[in-house]
Design a protein around this motif. Structure first.
Motif, PDB file in Angstrom:
ATOM      1  N   VAL A   1       0.559  -1.216  -0.029  1.00 29.74           N
ATOM      2  CA  VAL A   1       0.120   0.104   0.122  1.00 29.74           C
ATOM      3  C   VAL A   1       0.894   1.291   0.028  1.00 29.74           C
ATOM      4  O   VAL A   1       1.851   1.296   0.821  1.00 29.74           O
ATOM      5  N   ASP A   2       0.571   2.258  -0.870  1.00 31.33           N
ATOM      6  CA  ASP A   2       1.321   3.249  -0.994  1.00 31.33           C
ATOM      7  C   ASP A   2       0.345   4.425  -0.806  1.00 31.33           C
ATOM      8  O   ASP A   2      -0.722   4.704  -1.892  1.00 31.33           O
ATOM      9  N   LEU A   3       0.048   5.336   0.233  1.00 26.94           N
ATOM     10  CA  LEU A   3      -1.029   6.116   0.492  1.00 26.94           C
ATOM     11  C   LEU A   3      -0.824   7.336  -0.411  1.00 26.94           C
ATOM     12  O   LEU A   3      -1.725   8.000  -0.365  1.00 26.94           O
ATOM     13  N   ASP A   4       0.273   7.543  -1.033  1.00 26.08           N
ATOM     14  CA  ASP A   4       0.517   8.738  -2.067  1.00 26.08           C
ATOM     15  C   ASP A   4       0.298   8.314  -3.448  1.00 26.08           C
ATOM     16  O   ASP A   4       0.545   9.269  -4.335  1.00 26.08           O
ATOM     17  N   ALA A   5       0.046   7.121  -3.550  1.00 21.66           N
ATOM     18  CA  ALA A   5       0.119   6.636  -5.044  1.00 21.66           C
ATOM     19  C   ALA A   5      -0.976   7.021  -5.861  1.00 21.66           C
ATOM     20  O   ALA A   5      -2.116   7.363  -5.409  1.00 21.66           O
TER      21      ALA A   5
END
Length: 284
Positions: A44-48
């Motif tokens: 998971v990349d919250l800034d993706a």
């Protein structure tokens, strides 16, 4: 509500500090179930910004969430189709994109919350001193349950089945209080600096009938009957005619005083002291 087998999925994130450290923007979500021969791991990349977007419905809210991909879709679809309730459908794992994790944004104040934003979801205007933002929770950011109330209900349903707090999904669990004392609490203070309102009693659906260890509703009728007998709106003497046929357990919480831009993150921890700051006369 429609797929009780989801109670059998255990989830964890790594590193665990990502729960409380807002600067950690990347982590691994792991989902496991005994009936699956493999675990699901989602990076998971919250800034993706590359995620596909999914239209997501939660009660009367329809908005945009991030789709976490084909691997997650295959895992949950296989898991849920192990039971006839899966109905041969496919299921996606979606991630909240909006600002609903901030508990104090209100519709009628200039705190940087755009209510027309497809990723913003607000609590009901009918309960609490102001509207707050929430995520894909049932309808409010937090839910309080009283351990003594859980114990009282458990005593009613033995030996047919057992009841523990997992059936009620509370994320604020208080102890050292009499059973159902929470019906008279109007506001609380947690760990000296978090002030929360008990804005609405939580009306219960079919979830408490689900055994969290089996994902089955077998013996769930005993729980439903006990709730109706002791926590039905009519039995509680509610003045709200729409609530008389409902059952209630636990209270929804909001934190209306918290503003976007407040310094630091407010963190709840096991063992925090909870003080009742204002009371109500009785169940509304």
């Amino acid at each position: 509500r429609t797929h009780p087998r989801l109670a059998l999925v255990s989830c964890a994130i790594d590193p665990p500090d990502a729960y409380t450290d807002a600067t950690i923007r990347r982590f691994t979500l792991t989902c496991e179930a005994k009936s699956m021969d493999r675990a699901l791991r989602v990076e998971v990349d919250l800034d993706a910004t590359s995620n596909a977007l999914s239209q997501t419905e939660c009660w009367d809210w329809l908005g945009t969430c991030a789709n976490e991909g084909e691997t997650a879709e295959k895992w949950f679809s296989e898991f849920l189709n192990q039971d006839e309730s899966g109905r041969g459908e496919s299921y996606a794992l979606v991630r909240w994109l909006g600002r609903g994790g901030f508990p104090g944004g209100a519709q009628d104040e200039d705190v940087g919350v755009d209510v027309d934003d497809a990723t913003t979801r607000l609590t009901s205007e009918n309960y609490g001193s102001r509207r707050c933002t929430t995520t894909l929770s049932d309808g409010y950011p937090m839910l309080l349950v009283n351990q003594s109330s859980i114990d009282a209900l458990d005593a009613m349903v033995r030996p047919t089945t057992r009841v523990d707090g997992r059936r009620f999904r509370g994320n604020v669990v208080v102890d050292d209080a009499p059973a159902y004392a929470e019906d008279r609490w109007a506001s609380i203070q947690i760990s000296q600096d978090i002030h929360a309102e008990l804005c609405k009693p939580c009306s219960r659906c079919t979830i408490p009938a689900v055994d969290p260890d089996t994902g089955s509703t077998e013996h769930g009728d005993a729980v439903v009957r006990a709730l109706a007998q002791t926590r039905g709106g009519a039995a509680l003497g509610t003045s709200n005619r729409f609530w008389r046929a409902c059952t209630f357990f636990g209270w929804n919480l909001i934190v209306p005083a918290l503003r976007r831009g407040d310094q630091g993150m407010k963190i709840l921890r096991v063992g925090d002291v909870v003080d009742v700051t204002t009371h109500r006369d009785g169940f509304p």
